[in-house]
Design an enzyme around this catalytic site. Sequence first.
Site, PDB file in Angstrom:
ATOM      1  N   CYS A  92       7.119   0.755   3.072  1.00 56.17           N
ATOM      2  CA  CYS A  92       5.847   0.079   3.368  1.00 56.17           C
ATOM      3  C   CYS A  92       6.040  -1.355   3.831  1.00 56.17           C
ATOM      4  O   CYS A  92       5.174  -1.917   4.503  1.00 56.17           O
ATOM      5  CB  CYS A  92       4.948   0.087   2.135  1.00 56.17           C
ATOM      6  SG  CYS A  92       4.445   1.729   1.580  1.00 56.17           S
ATOM      7  N   HIS A 367      -3.648   2.284   5.604  1.00 56.13           N
ATOM      8  CA  HIS A 367      -2.287   1.752   5.458  1.00 56.13           C
ATOM      9  C   HIS A 367      -1.324   2.565   6.313  1.00 56.13           C
ATOM     10  O   HIS A 367      -0.725   3.535   5.843  1.00 56.13           O
ATOM     11  CB  HIS A 367      -1.920   1.833   3.976  1.00 56.13           C
ATOM     12  CG  HIS A 367      -0.516   1.451   3.626  1.00 56.13           C
ATOM     13  ND1 HIS A 367       0.266   0.607   4.393  1.00 56.13           N
ATOM     14  CD2 HIS A 367       0.256   1.797   2.548  1.00 56.13           C
ATOM     15  CE1 HIS A 367       1.447   0.463   3.810  1.00 56.13           C
ATOM     16  NE2 HIS A 367       1.470   1.175   2.702  1.00 56.13           N
ATOM     17  N   CYS A 397       4.070  -4.317  -1.658  1.00 53.37           N
ATOM     18  CA  CYS A 397       5.072  -3.516  -2.356  1.00 53.37           C
ATOM     19  C   CYS A 397       5.684  -2.513  -1.382  1.00 53.37           C
ATOM     20  O   CYS A 397       5.068  -2.109  -0.403  1.00 53.37           O
ATOM     21  CB  CYS A 397       4.457  -2.787  -3.542  1.00 53.37           C
ATOM     22  SG  CYS A 397       3.115  -1.651  -3.123  1.00 53.37           S
TER      23      CYS A 397
END
Length: 411
Positions: A92, A367, A397
């Site tokens: 991510c 996302h 994160c």
Amino acid sequence: MNEAWIIDACRTPRGLGKKSKGSLAGQHPQHLGAVVLKALAERNDLNTADVGDVIFGTSSQRGRQSGDLARMAALEAGYDITSSGMTLDRFCGSGITSVQLAAMNILSGTEDVAIGGGAEMMSIYGEEGAAPSMFLDNDNLTLRAAHPQPHQGVCADAVATIEGITREDLDRQAFETQQKAARAIAEGRFDKSLVPVFDVDGNLVLDKEEFPRPQTTLEGLAELQPAFAAVADYALDEAGTTYRQLVLQKYPGLEITHVHHAGNSSGVVDGAGALLLSSPDYARAQGWKPRARVVAMVNQGDCPTLMLNAPVPAAKKVLARAGLDVSDIDVWEINEAFAVVSEKFMRDLGMDRDKVNINGGAMALGHPIGATGSLLINTALDELERQDKQFGLVTMCAAGGMAPAIIIERV
């Protein structure tokens, strides 16, 4: 000492990451990357032969997202063949890392111009050859014994349990982020950076955010069933090892309360974004005015079993590197992978919540994994300009218990 200037930033709208419903799902991932790269070139009269490197984050580099997406997107965008490209994966965090590396190229004097960005099409996840990495299953039993890494959703519930954060707290944040995103869209706060996506035949595919659900209510969120209780007990091997057991291996006796669901977790979407960076000397020669400069960058690791807690130490580390305090930051973008990530972040740092994810976050907007970090830097920059403020901090994160972080200063 050299500086890395951010000259411009743009992004596509986020499309639903579902093959049957998402407006971007029929596009090639390289095409999404090409859309933002072409926009940067056209908006800034960029001589693409001067671009030393195009660096993209793409987390699932399989199937259509394999084969160095950055290089292929640049070629499709019409960049000069001398402009190189590379694609990276920090899960991510990839979209922040790509911008960090672009800035490092400038700061080191290696390049005069570089682009950092990312693209990810989650609508192709699950297709043969394009499934996300199954590193979470930890087939390597030696690694699993030392550092068990459960499913991210199970980690989110475990963190909430350990921290004593209730579902009501998380649902309230999910509701608020939907309201923030709806306000931002209605007021046109994303318009400066949003680039419409046309297909190769010139037909408009998408020109607005597709994921937000402004009709969301607290009552509706309260009715949603927890999403990760069954996942926690999924058998990973013939011995019947589960994600729950992996958590217990490091945190024995923890009775996980399952509080996350589709409404207070990040949305599954497709999207791309990119930032144009240059040295001051090159920018002045082109007549460019910088929008911001990169102040400090760091990377941070933390417990891979809980996985989601590295943003707090990353933020502390980058603040110390910059010689700044929490109160000095005007705009914070903390990726809402799950509501607990940003909730814990704000509690741990004792923050002014009005400065965090001002225009909504991933629970409302989605996302697109490897692209998200670049989108967040873009959003922070736009908001600094809108408010006529100075410093923005972006962190998120990443799987494996990591977090990159970056501070930018509006110029």
